[in-house]
Design a protein around this motif. Sequence first.
Motif, PDB file in Angstrom:
ATOM      1  N   ARG A  90     -64.486   4.424  16.147  1.00 59.78           N
ATOM      2  CA  ARG A  90     -64.066   3.178  16.798  1.00 59.78           C
ATOM      3  C   ARG A  90     -63.746   2.135  15.729  1.00 59.78           C
ATOM      4  O   ARG A  90     -62.757   1.420  15.819  1.00 59.78           O
ATOM      5  N   PHE A  91     -64.640   2.022  14.729  1.00 57.95           N
ATOM      6  CA  PHE A  91     -64.472   1.077  13.623  1.00 57.95           C
ATOM      7  C   PHE A  91     -64.536   1.842  12.306  1.00 57.95           C
ATOM      8  O   PHE A  91     -65.146   2.903  12.219  1.00 57.95           O
ATOM      9  N   ASP A  92     -63.915   1.260  11.284  1.00 58.90           N
ATOM     10  CA  ASP A  92     -64.048   1.836   9.945  1.00 58.90           C
ATOM     11  C   ASP A  92     -65.474   1.680   9.433  1.00 58.90           C
ATOM     12  O   ASP A  92     -65.989   2.545   8.722  1.00 58.90           O
ATOM     13  N   GLU A  93     -66.088   0.546   9.796  1.00 59.53           N
ATOM     14  CA  GLU A  93     -67.444   0.287   9.311  1.00 59.53           C
ATOM     15  C   GLU A  93     -68.133  -0.717  10.219  1.00 59.53           C
ATOM     16  O   GLU A  93     -67.478  -1.545  10.874  1.00 59.53           O
ATOM     17  N   ILE A  94     -69.462  -0.621  10.291  1.00 57.22           N
ATOM     18  CA  ILE A  94     -70.280  -1.597  11.015  1.00 57.22           C
ATOM     19  C   ILE A  94     -71.193  -2.261   9.990  1.00 57.22           C
ATOM     20  O   ILE A  94     -71.965  -1.589   9.308  1.00 57.22           O
ATOM     21  N   PHE A  95     -71.062  -3.585   9.868  1.00 56.23           N
ATOM     22  CA  PHE A  95     -71.870  -4.334   8.908  1.00 56.23           C
ATOM     23  C   PHE A  95     -72.895  -5.187   9.646  1.00 56.23           C
ATOM     24  O   PHE A  95     -72.596  -5.771  10.695  1.00 56.23           O
ATOM     25  N   PHE A  96     -74.089  -5.259   9.078  1.00 52.56           N
ATOM     26  CA  PHE A  96     -75.116  -6.148   9.614  1.00 52.56           C
ATOM     27  C   PHE A  96     -75.158  -7.417   8.770  1.00 52.56           C
ATOM     28  O   PHE A  96     -75.295  -7.361   7.547  1.00 52.56           O
ATOM     29  N   GLY A 111     -50.618   8.030   1.707  1.00 51.29           N
ATOM     30  CA  GLY A 111     -51.248   8.855   2.726  1.00 51.29           C
ATOM     31  C   GLY A 111     -52.382   8.185   3.458  1.00 51.29           C
ATOM     32  O   GLY A 111     -53.045   8.812   4.299  1.00 51.29           O
ATOM     33  N   LEU A 112     -52.632   6.903   3.168  1.00 52.46           N
ATOM     34  CA  LEU A 112     -53.731   6.187   3.820  1.00 52.46           C
ATOM     35  C   LEU A 112     -53.333   5.789   5.244  1.00 52.46           C
ATOM     36  O   LEU A 112     -52.229   5.301   5.466  1.00 52.46           O
ATOM     37  N   PRO A 113     -54.214   5.979   6.209  1.00 56.81           N
ATOM     38  CA  PRO A 113     -53.940   5.471   7.565  1.00 56.81           C
ATOM     39  C   PRO A 113     -54.174   3.966   7.607  1.00 56.81           C
ATOM     40  O   PRO A 113     -54.805   3.394   6.717  1.00 56.81           O
ATOM     41  N   HIS A 114     -53.676   3.333   8.659  1.00 57.28           N
ATOM     42  CA  HIS A 114     -53.962   1.911   8.844  1.00 57.28           C
ATOM     43  C   HIS A 114     -55.464   1.717   9.057  1.00 57.28           C
ATOM     44  O   HIS A 114     -56.095   2.483   9.791  1.00 57.28           O
ATOM     45  N   PRO A 115     -56.073   0.702   8.426  1.00 62.56           N
ATOM     46  CA  PRO A 115     -57.482   0.404   8.716  1.00 62.56           C
ATOM     47  C   PRO A 115     -57.669   0.119  10.201  1.00 62.56           C
ATOM     48  O   PRO A 115     -56.822  -0.519  10.828  1.00 62.56           O
ATOM     49  N   ARG A 116     -58.773   0.578  10.769  1.00 63.34           N
ATOM     50  CA  ARG A 116     -58.990   0.456  12.205  1.00 63.34           C
ATOM     51  C   ARG A 116     -59.677  -0.859  12.569  1.00 63.34           C
ATOM     52  O   ARG A 116     -59.294  -1.514  13.527  1.00 63.34           O
ATOM     53  N   GLY A 117     -60.731  -1.205  11.836  1.00 65.69           N
ATOM     54  CA  GLY A 117     -61.414  -2.444  12.165  1.00 65.69           C
ATOM     55  C   GLY A 117     -62.858  -2.463  11.727  1.00 65.69           C
ATOM     56  O   GLY A 117     -63.364  -1.515  11.114  1.00 65.69           O
ATOM     57  N   LEU A 118     -63.529  -3.575  12.041  1.00 63.00           N
ATOM     58  CA  LEU A 118     -64.913  -3.826  11.643  1.00 63.00           C
ATOM     59  C   LEU A 118     -65.708  -4.323  12.833  1.00 63.00           C
ATOM     60  O   LEU A 118     -65.181  -5.052  13.680  1.00 63.00           O
ATOM     61  N   LEU A 119     -66.975  -3.954  12.880  1.00 58.90           N
ATOM     62  CA  LEU A 119     -67.916  -4.590  13.792  1.00 58.90           C
ATOM     63  C   LEU A 119     -68.912  -5.357  12.934  1.00 58.90           C
ATOM     64  O   LEU A 119     -69.595  -4.767  12.091  1.00 58.90           O
ATOM     65  N   LEU A 120     -68.947  -6.670  13.113  1.00 59.38           N
ATOM     66  CA  LEU A 120     -69.885  -7.515  12.380  1.00 59.38           C
ATOM     67  C   LEU A 120     -71.023  -7.879  13.324  1.00 59.38           C
ATOM     68  O   LEU A 120     -70.834  -8.656  14.270  1.00 59.38           O
ATOM     69  N   ALA A 121     -72.170  -7.287  13.095  1.00 58.19           N
ATOM     70  CA  ALA A 121     -73.323  -7.492  13.971  1.00 58.19           C
ATOM     71  C   ALA A 121     -74.384  -8.278  13.216  1.00 58.19           C
ATOM     72  O   ALA A 121     -74.517  -8.156  12.001  1.00 58.19           O
ATOM     73  N   GLY A 122     -75.124  -9.078  13.948  1.00 58.48           N
ATOM     74  CA  GLY A 122     -76.216  -9.794  13.304  1.00 58.48           C
ATOM     75  C   GLY A 122     -76.532 -11.112  13.962  1.00 58.48           C
ATOM     76  O   GLY A 122     -76.143 -11.388  15.092  1.00 58.48           O
ATOM     77  N   VAL A 139     -76.651   0.770  10.242  1.00 60.29           N
ATOM     78  CA  VAL A 139     -75.478  -0.018   9.881  1.00 60.29           C
ATOM     79  C   VAL A 139     -75.516  -0.286   8.381  1.00 60.29           C
ATOM     80  O   VAL A 139     -76.528  -0.070   7.721  1.00 60.29           O
ATOM     81  N   ARG A 140     -74.409  -0.799   7.898  1.00 58.17           N
ATOM     82  CA  ARG A 140     -74.292  -1.087   6.471  1.00 58.17           C
ATOM     83  C   ARG A 140     -74.626  -2.563   6.233  1.00 58.17           C
ATOM     84  O   ARG A 140     -74.125  -3.431   6.954  1.00 58.17           O
ATOM     85  N   PRO A 141     -75.449  -2.879   5.258  1.00 52.20           N
ATOM     86  CA  PRO A 141     -75.766  -4.288   4.998  1.00 52.20           C
ATOM     87  C   PRO A 141     -74.556  -5.035   4.438  1.00 52.20           C
ATOM     88  O   PRO A 141     -73.802  -4.502   3.632  1.00 52.20           O
ATOM     89  N   ALA A 142     -74.361  -6.281   4.866  1.00 46.94           N
ATOM     90  CA  ALA A 142     -73.247  -7.092   4.371  1.00 46.94           C
ATOM     91  C   ALA A 142     -73.551  -7.694   3.007  1.00 46.94           C
ATOM     92  O   ALA A 142     -72.672  -8.224   2.350  1.00 46.94           O
TER      93      ALA A 142
END
Length: 501
Positions: A383-389, A256-267, A487-490
């Motif tokens: 837009r993204f599954d997660e945004i990491f810094f 039942g999992l959808p396809h992962p959408r993506g990541l934004l890697l900022a920093g 954002v979430r820390p990497a």
Amino acid sequence: MNSFQAELGLLLRARYPVLYLATTEEERAEAAIAAVAKSQGDRAVYCWDFVEGYQGTANSEGFGKRNPLQALEYLDQLPATAPALVILRDFHRFLEDAAVSRKLRNLARRLKSQPKNLLILSSRLAIPDDLAEVITVVEFPLPTATEIRVELQRLLQATGQRFSEANLDAVVRSCQGLSLERIRRVIARAIAKHGELNSEDFDLILEEKRQTIRQTQILDFIPAHEQMSDIGGLDLLKEWLLRRGGAFSEAARRYGLPHPRGLLLAGIQGTGKSLTAKAIAHYWHLPLLRLDVGRLFAGLVGESEARTRQMIQIAEALSPCVLWIDEIDKAFAGLDGRGDSGTANRVFGTVLTWMAEKQSAVFVVATANNVTSLPPELLRKGRFDEIFFVGLPNQEERRAIFEVHLNRLRPSSLRNYDLERLAAATPGFSGAEIEQALIEAMHLGFSQSRDFNTDDVIDAIGQLVPLARTAQQQIQQLQEWAALGRVRPASNAMLPRPEGL
């Protein structure tokens, strides 16, 4: 009936007067159009091109040859109540002509009350502003896996070959993203070379795919050999990615999992964002496409939107895949102040809508150095599954980065280097700057005909001025922005202010 045929059929029934279909697969498109016309009470289809005029009908053979205005006037001769579809090949070349434009708008008024439609079939999308409200664009997708399978089975049957179901599945996956004409060519080439189609021919198919992607001039097919172990630090980001290792499998769909959408890697630049994009593709065994956003805005007015649609079409045809949008902040920063007649806003809107609504297995990895300049719509959830810094590494992470690089450069003599000393000597250094210090130390050792050592690396470090010092204020602002919890820390140790600032 596929989605294209269903959409075209609906537009014909709704009496949309002028349609525009942009594709390089003219033959396949015309076959699909003919199938739609046949399903609608065997609607008559007339085809025109500049060289031959109208073809296929005895009464009008050659009519309108080398005369685009006369090609439009032909519709005046058709019975008002008889359903018809008129295909105009390469007609985009004549839309700027004043007489042609005026005649099209006159026809659009009249055809709304008649069961007739004009369809412009062209290799590229080019619609003048004064016809934008008259013409409706219809998307023609690349061949689906089912279409490719049917074509491959036909080709194999014609050559008397047999292929196992597993091998056929592999060839179908390899061919996704290619037009049927290119698939025919590459299979014919493989059979001509080996006398049959076998596993060695996958490289031929891959090269054909690379050639196709290169010709778009906006996407690059990037070989990805980097592994997760090549990334020093970023433990939280790696843990997040490893947890999703099977997210593109059929087992995940059944769960039942959808396809992962993506990541934004900022920093901060040089901290491993691009390396991470490559490692994701390698770890998930997916093709990696890199989008050159700058090329989206090159060329004539209207081409940027067409290039964006082409990029999306190719990425979806190649799915599952990783789409790497490098330095997205350079493309979409300061949209309101641009003097490009709204082109950047339209491209940005198209990309945003696709990212929010896509159902395909395209994992978007966007990287940004100055995340504070990005439009807030891009950072919105969905837009993204997660945004990491991704910030500057701390001492422990710098030690890991030194170990990764030295294990690659001097695997047999790694123990001869004092990793703790090197890590302590590089406060505020990014991963890219650490790599540069090692290269400088290697030059020093090579110039003296000996291997480089820890002291050489320390000397090289002393000669480098890291970005943490030259752009101290900007980096501090980024760290403070990330510390607000947006954002979430990497990494577990990412958010505290690093040494050297």
